[in-house]
Design a protein around this motif. Structure first.
Motif, PDB file in Angstrom:
ATOM      1  N   ALA A 268     -52.775  -8.654 -43.141  1.00 12.90           N
ATOM      2  CA  ALA A 268     -52.971  -7.873 -41.930  1.00 12.90           C
ATOM      3  C   ALA A 268     -53.589  -6.531 -42.325  1.00 12.90           C
ATOM      4  O   ALA A 268     -53.488  -6.104 -43.464  1.00 12.90           O
ATOM      5  CB  ALA A 268     -51.628  -7.657 -41.259  1.00 12.90           C
ATOM      6  N   GLN A 269     -54.234  -5.874 -41.377  1.00 11.98           N
ATOM      7  CA  GLN A 269     -54.850  -4.578 -41.664  1.00 11.98           C
ATOM      8  C   GLN A 269     -53.781  -3.544 -42.002  1.00 11.98           C
ATOM      9  O   GLN A 269     -52.674  -3.588 -41.489  1.00 11.98           O
ATOM     10  CB  GLN A 269     -55.688  -4.105 -40.470  1.00 11.98           C
ATOM     11  CG  GLN A 269     -57.067  -4.744 -40.433  1.00 11.98           C
ATOM     12  CD  GLN A 269     -57.794  -4.591 -41.772  1.00 11.98           C
ATOM     13  OE1 GLN A 269     -58.049  -3.486 -42.215  1.00 11.98           O
ATOM     14  NE2 GLN A 269     -58.135  -5.705 -42.417  1.00 11.98           N
ATOM     15  N   ASP A 271     -53.318  -0.115 -41.504  1.00 12.73           N
ATOM     16  CA  ASP A 271     -52.727   0.831 -40.572  1.00 12.73           C
ATOM     17  C   ASP A 271     -52.915   0.338 -39.140  1.00 12.73           C
ATOM     18  O   ASP A 271     -53.567   0.990 -38.336  1.00 12.73           O
ATOM     19  CB  ASP A 271     -53.386   2.203 -40.761  1.00 12.73           C
ATOM     20  CG  ASP A 271     -52.371   3.307 -40.514  1.00 12.73           C
ATOM     21  OD1 ASP A 271     -51.173   3.011 -40.647  1.00 12.73           O
ATOM     22  OD2 ASP A 271     -52.759   4.425 -40.172  1.00 12.73           O
ATOM     23  N   SER A 272     -52.366  -0.821 -38.815  1.00 14.68           N
ATOM     24  CA  SER A 272     -52.615  -1.350 -37.471  1.00 14.68           C
ATOM     25  C   SER A 272     -51.639  -0.717 -36.498  1.00 14.68           C
ATOM     26  O   SER A 272     -50.563  -0.252 -36.873  1.00 14.68           O
ATOM     27  CB  SER A 272     -52.422  -2.858 -37.465  1.00 14.68           C
ATOM     28  OG  SER A 272     -51.056  -3.128 -37.631  1.00 14.68           O
ATOM     29  N   ALA A 273     -52.026  -0.727 -35.227  1.00 15.06           N
ATOM     30  CA  ALA A 273     -51.172  -0.119 -34.199  1.00 15.06           C
ATOM     31  C   ALA A 273     -49.818  -0.831 -34.154  1.00 15.06           C
ATOM     32  O   ALA A 273     -48.771  -0.207 -34.010  1.00 15.06           O
ATOM     33  CB  ALA A 273     -51.850  -0.202 -32.852  1.00 15.06           C
ATOM     34  N   ARG A 274     -49.854  -2.156 -34.311  1.00 16.07           N
ATOM     35  CA  ARG A 274     -48.592  -2.889 -34.216  1.00 16.07           C
ATOM     36  C   ARG A 274     -47.661  -2.551 -35.380  1.00 16.07           C
ATOM     37  O   ARG A 274     -46.456  -2.390 -35.185  1.00 16.07           O
ATOM     38  CB  ARG A 274     -48.869  -4.386 -34.170  1.00 16.07           C
ATOM     39  CG  ARG A 274     -47.628  -5.157 -34.459  1.00 16.07           C
ATOM     40  CD  ARG A 274     -47.502  -6.435 -33.747  1.00 16.07           C
ATOM     41  NE  ARG A 274     -47.230  -6.349 -32.341  1.00 16.07           N
ATOM     42  CZ  ARG A 274     -47.442  -7.372 -31.514  1.00 16.07           C
ATOM     43  NH1 ARG A 274     -47.995  -8.468 -31.962  1.00 16.07           N
ATOM     44  NH2 ARG A 274     -47.131  -7.288 -30.257  1.00 16.07           N
ATOM     45  N   ASN A 276     -47.584   0.230 -36.961  1.00 21.46           N
ATOM     46  CA  ASN A 276     -47.066   1.572 -36.707  1.00 21.46           C
ATOM     47  C   ASN A 276     -45.969   1.547 -35.650  1.00 21.46           C
ATOM     48  O   ASN A 276     -44.997   2.289 -35.730  1.00 21.46           O
ATOM     49  CB  ASN A 276     -48.191   2.495 -36.247  1.00 21.46           C
ATOM     50  CG  ASN A 276     -49.049   2.919 -37.412  1.00 21.46           C
ATOM     51  OD1 ASN A 276     -48.724   2.612 -38.560  1.00 21.46           O
ATOM     52  ND2 ASN A 276     -50.139   3.612 -37.131  1.00 21.46           N
ATOM     53  N   LYS A 305     -50.775   8.149 -34.004  1.00 23.18           N
ATOM     54  CA  LYS A 305     -51.135   6.943 -34.758  1.00 23.18           C
ATOM     55  C   LYS A 305     -50.767   5.704 -33.943  1.00 23.18           C
ATOM     56  O   LYS A 305     -50.856   4.585 -34.411  1.00 23.18           O
ATOM     57  CB  LYS A 305     -50.386   6.914 -36.088  1.00 23.18           C
ATOM     58  CG  LYS A 305     -50.902   7.927 -37.080  1.00 23.18           C
ATOM     59  CD  LYS A 305     -50.305   7.659 -38.441  1.00 23.18           C
ATOM     60  CE  LYS A 305     -50.821   8.697 -39.439  1.00 23.18           C
ATOM     61  NZ  LYS A 305     -50.096   8.632 -40.703  1.00 23.18           N
ATOM     62  N   ASN A 306     -50.264   5.934 -32.720  1.00 23.57           N
ATOM     63  CA  ASN A 306     -49.933   4.813 -31.834  1.00 23.57           C
ATOM     64  C   ASN A 306     -50.829   4.903 -30.615  1.00 23.57           C
ATOM     65  O   ASN A 306     -51.385   5.953 -30.332  1.00 23.57           O
ATOM     66  CB  ASN A 306     -48.475   4.939 -31.378  1.00 23.57           C
ATOM     67  CG  ASN A 306     -47.513   4.704 -32.521  1.00 23.57           C
ATOM     68  OD1 ASN A 306     -47.303   3.592 -32.941  1.00 23.57           O
ATOM     69  ND2 ASN A 306     -46.950   5.795 -33.038  1.00 23.57           N
ATOM     70  N   ALA A 640     -48.671 -11.648 -37.017  1.00 26.99           N
ATOM     71  CA  ALA A 640     -48.298 -10.307 -36.551  1.00 26.99           C
ATOM     72  C   ALA A 640     -46.969 -10.313 -35.796  1.00 26.99           C
ATOM     73  O   ALA A 640     -46.117  -9.451 -36.001  1.00 26.99           O
ATOM     74  CB  ALA A 640     -49.403  -9.763 -35.659  1.00 26.99           C
TER      75      ALA A 640
END
Length: 797
Positions: A268-269, A271-274, A276, A305-306, A640
């Motif tokens: 997964a990426q 720094d993803s929103a999820r 965070n 960051k969200n 995710a």
């Protein structure tokens, strides 16, 4: 042949002999013959064995007369001769330390009230054993009336002995809030009164003491110093340093760590929103109540960051970090209430609600700050404010909150966004009036369900409207019957779901076997779609058998059957129900079962099992679960949704750095706390459709767990409420009911200085004779007083 002999012995010889003899004497007396009949009845001189068999036969005869002769059990006349003997046998048993047998006989002949007349037989030496037996036996009564009668008898005996603290525990167990002001009124001992106030605070009961020195008592009921004691506990155990989510995930321990850092393409990426968002919740749970953390309190960088609803949850996490510390918390949250970003504003509003969970403040900040948002137009603000009020005033049954929220429930036109507001308001009201059977709230919710359109009822959040209704009747057994009839008239599949929920909530914690059978019938049908009500039924099975060990163990076997023979919808709910039976109590077998289910190929089963692991281990820092969750985070690193669930579970496991429990039972597992169970049910029912609740935009519903959070501590204090460390022994609780002598109440203990932590199945007792505890249960905040009879070694010589 043996059978024939057996029926012979059932002729109740001892009883016939006694009854025959009594008649003969009456005949003699009627002829004025000089009576040789002994004054009073000397049954005792015949010995225990005879009295015991006589008692058994009286029970049989009593039932025979009701069945064969149609005698009315409420009248004394048909049983005059039997009850005459009962009046002799019961005091005999009680004065010879056979309290249990005396009570059994009274239960047989349905005359528990006789106990209350025995003032000379029941004294300070044996009242405790009598009450304990009554309380423990009440679990096995199938009829709600008999159950209440047993508890009421214990309540009255405690009151007569002036043990008002214990009487209060029984009153809370019966959820009889009307009795509370009377108990506080009649209790003249200031220390015991303070201890009662602490218990009321722990149980989140909204009572005002009206007294000359009420400023001593009301802050205790309002939990105003809870935060202070919790922080003292944290200092004492040296866990004040803030933890970051990374400290919890420990991803450097992951076996694949080395690889994944070299090739970031597959996973997964970063720094993803999820991710965070997950860290936001982990941070909120882990640092709950500590007032400081590394993400939110230093600066507001993390907020940005969200995105959208994520910002809302991030701002709301401040409430959790500053939990119970209202004064300090408001100053920190205040600046976000005026943010230009709507989601941040909504999050701040929710934070105010979370902050005041279970804490009463004269200024009522939650009500004051959230009213405008509920009456305003913004959808996000409305949802946040409803949730905030639900968390802040859970269990307080405040009229002013009801007047605010009922208009929101009654509003209609406006499609799915409007329905969302309606459901949030309904859920909040259910939690505020939990277990109160309030007519106006119930009426408003049912009315709304009946008038709703097809589309509105198909909205996945409609389940929370039903849950709000069910919570109103939590633990109130047959008081919910009228409401059930009303729900059955709704022409939509949700009607079945709502009925199952209401019925199982009404019998929550009762262990009622007949209800369990009814609910199991619901699960027997093989449905693949429209099986929502079956999922609710499986959670209901856990709810009914909650808190009663024998029932809970039998339920584990039933769940095995369900997993083998039932369709998917039912299997998906099993891990949730399994977790409900062992909240904050990581039992080896249960963790094993959940761990197996967490690798299930079906997404929903595995996600529910992962969250189940979180609930079972909530606030225990259990290292076994920690290891399992780390493995799961690697196993599912491409999914995710699963990773998010694993993170939430890790947050729960380390809740309050292991100082907090969310177990809804307290006071030695005797009292079921409504708001706590309500908060947990919100989570469980969102898990029935994770994709559109927690994994979607309503992840802020996770904050309802705040209602269940409590320090799992034992703190001992002086009469002026300042800390007083003493030695205590903490060990596994042992069931001592009905045993002779003074059996040990704990086993395998360790000796510690207070403050100490208690686990789900543990008990504490004082390790020194110098002090006496005011409370009969060492749990939470306990007031100590000096033991007047204690002599130091110097004096005794």
């Amino acid at each position: 042949h043996t059978h024939a002999q057996h029926t012979k012995t059932e002729e109740r010889e001892s009883l016939q002999f006694k009854l025959g003899a009594t008649k003969d004497y009456q005949l003699l007396e009627s002829r004025n013959a000089p009576s040789t009949h002994m004054v009073g009845d000397n049954l005792g001189s015949w010995g225990h064995e005879f009295v015991r068999s006589l008692a058994g036969e009286i029970g049989q005869e009593y039932n025979a007369r009701i069945i064969n002769d149609g005698a009315d059990p409420d009248e004394d006349a048909p049983f005059k001769d039997l009850l005459g003997m009962v009046d002799v046998i019961v005091p005999f048993h009680i004065s010879h330390n056979a309290e249990a047998e005396a009570i059994d006989l009274l239960i047989e002949v349905q005359r528990l009230k006789i106990l209350l007349g025995l003032d000379d037989a029941i004294d300070e030496k044996n009242y405790e054993r009598i009450c304990m037996y009554l309380l423990k036996t009440s679990d096995f009564m199938s009829d709600p009336e008999d159950y209440l009668e047993m508890l009421e008898t214990a309540f009255e005996i405690y009151k007569k002995q002036e043990m008002y603290f214990d009487a209060l525990r029984v009153a809370l167990r019966m959820s009889n809030t009307e009795a509370i002001p009377g108990l506080l009124e009649s209790c003249k001992d200031t220390l015991m009164k303070k201890q009662m106030c602490l218990l009321l605070g722990r149980h989140r009961v909204n009572v005002e003491v009206e007294d000359d020195d009420d400023e001593e008592y009301n802050p205790l009921i309002g939990n105003e110093r809870l935060s202070e004691y919790f922080l003292k506990l944290a200092q004492d155990l040296d866990v004040m340093d803030s933890k970051t989510p990374e400290d919890i995930y420990k991803s450097h321990l992951a076996e694949t760590g080395g690889f994944s850092r070299r090739r970031d393409t597959g996973g997964a990426q970063v720094d993803s929103a999820r991710a965070n968002l997950a860290s936001t919740f982990v941070n909120a749970f882990v640092n709950a109540g500590f007032g400081q953390d590394k993400l939110m309190t230093p600066d507001s960088e993390w907020l940005y960051k969200n995105k959208d609803h994520g910002m809302m949850s991030a701002a709301a996490s401040l409430g959790s970090i500053l939990l119970w510390n209202v004064e300090e918390g408001l100053t920190q949250i205040d600046k976000f209430l005026y943010s230009s970003e709507e989601y941040v504003k909504a999050g701040a509003a929710l934070a105010v609600g979370i902050l005041s969970s279970g804490v009463r403040n004269d200024a009522d900040p939650a009500l004051a700050l959230l009213t405008e948002h509920i009456e305003g137009d913004s959808h996000v603000m409305k949802c946040a404010a409803c949730t905030g009020l639900g968390i802040a005033y859970a269990g307080s049954a405040r009229e002013d909150v009801m007047e605010l929220l009922i208009p929101v429930i009654e509003s209609s036109d406006g499609g799915p966004t409007k329905m969302m507001e309606v459901c949030q308001a309904g859920l909040a009201l259910g939690l505020v009036f939990v277990g109160s059977c309030d007519d106006s709230v119930g009426g408003a919710i049912v009315q709304r369900l009946m008038e709703a359109t097809e589309d509105e009822l198909n909205h996945t959040h409609a389940r929370f409207l039903c849950l709000g209704l069910a919570l109103l009747f939590l633990g109130q057994t047959e008081k919910a019957d009228g409401m059930l009839e009303a729900l059955r008239t709704i022409e939509h599949k949700i009607s079945k779901y709502a009925v199952v929920m209401l019925e199982t909530c009404a019998y929550a914690g009762s262990g009622n076997v007949l209800k369990v059978q009814e609910v199991l019938h619901q699960c027997a049908e093989h449905l693949t779609e429209d099986a929502e009500h079956q999922m609710a039924a499986v959670i209901g099975l856990g709810l009914i058998t909650l808190g009663e060990e024998v029932g809970a163990e039998m339920m584990l076997r039933t769940f095995d059957h369900l997993l083998h023979y039932c369709e998917l919808p039912i299997k998906r709910a099993v891990p949730l129900s399994l977790a409900l039976l062992h909240i904050s109590n990581p039992d080896f077998a249960v963790i094993d079962q959940l761990s197996r289910l967490s690798h299930d190929p079906d997404t929903e089963i595995s996600q529910n099992a992962i969250l189940g692991l979180g609930l079972v281990s909530a606030g225990t820092n259990n290292s076994r679960v920690a290891g399992l969750l780390r493995q799961l985070s690697e196993f599912y690193n491409k999914e995710a949704g699963h990773v998010f669930c694993v993170r939430i579970a890790q947050g729960m496991l380390h809740m309050g750095k292991g100082l907090i429990t969310i177990n809804p039972f307290h006071s030695d597992g005797m009292i079921l706390n409504g708001p706590a169970l309500g908060g947990i049910l919100v989570l469980l029912h969102s898990c029935l459709d994770l994709k559109s609740t927690i994994l979607d935009k309503s992840h802020y519903l996770l904050y309802y767990l705040t209602c269940a959070m409590n320090p799992r501590m034992l703190i001992t204090v002086n009469e002026d409420m300042s800390l007083r460390p003493v030695t205590v022994r903490v060990g596994q609780a042992v069931e001592t009911v009905g045993q002779a002598g003074k059996p040990k109440r704990i086993t395998g203990f360790q000796t510690h200085q207070t403050p100490v932590l208690l686990q789900a199945k543990e008990r504490a007792e004082l390790g020194t004779e110098e002090v006496l505890a005011v409370s009969s249960v060492l749990e939470g905040i306990v007031i100590l007083k000096d033991n007047p009879e204690y002599e130091t070694e110097g004096e005794s010589k």
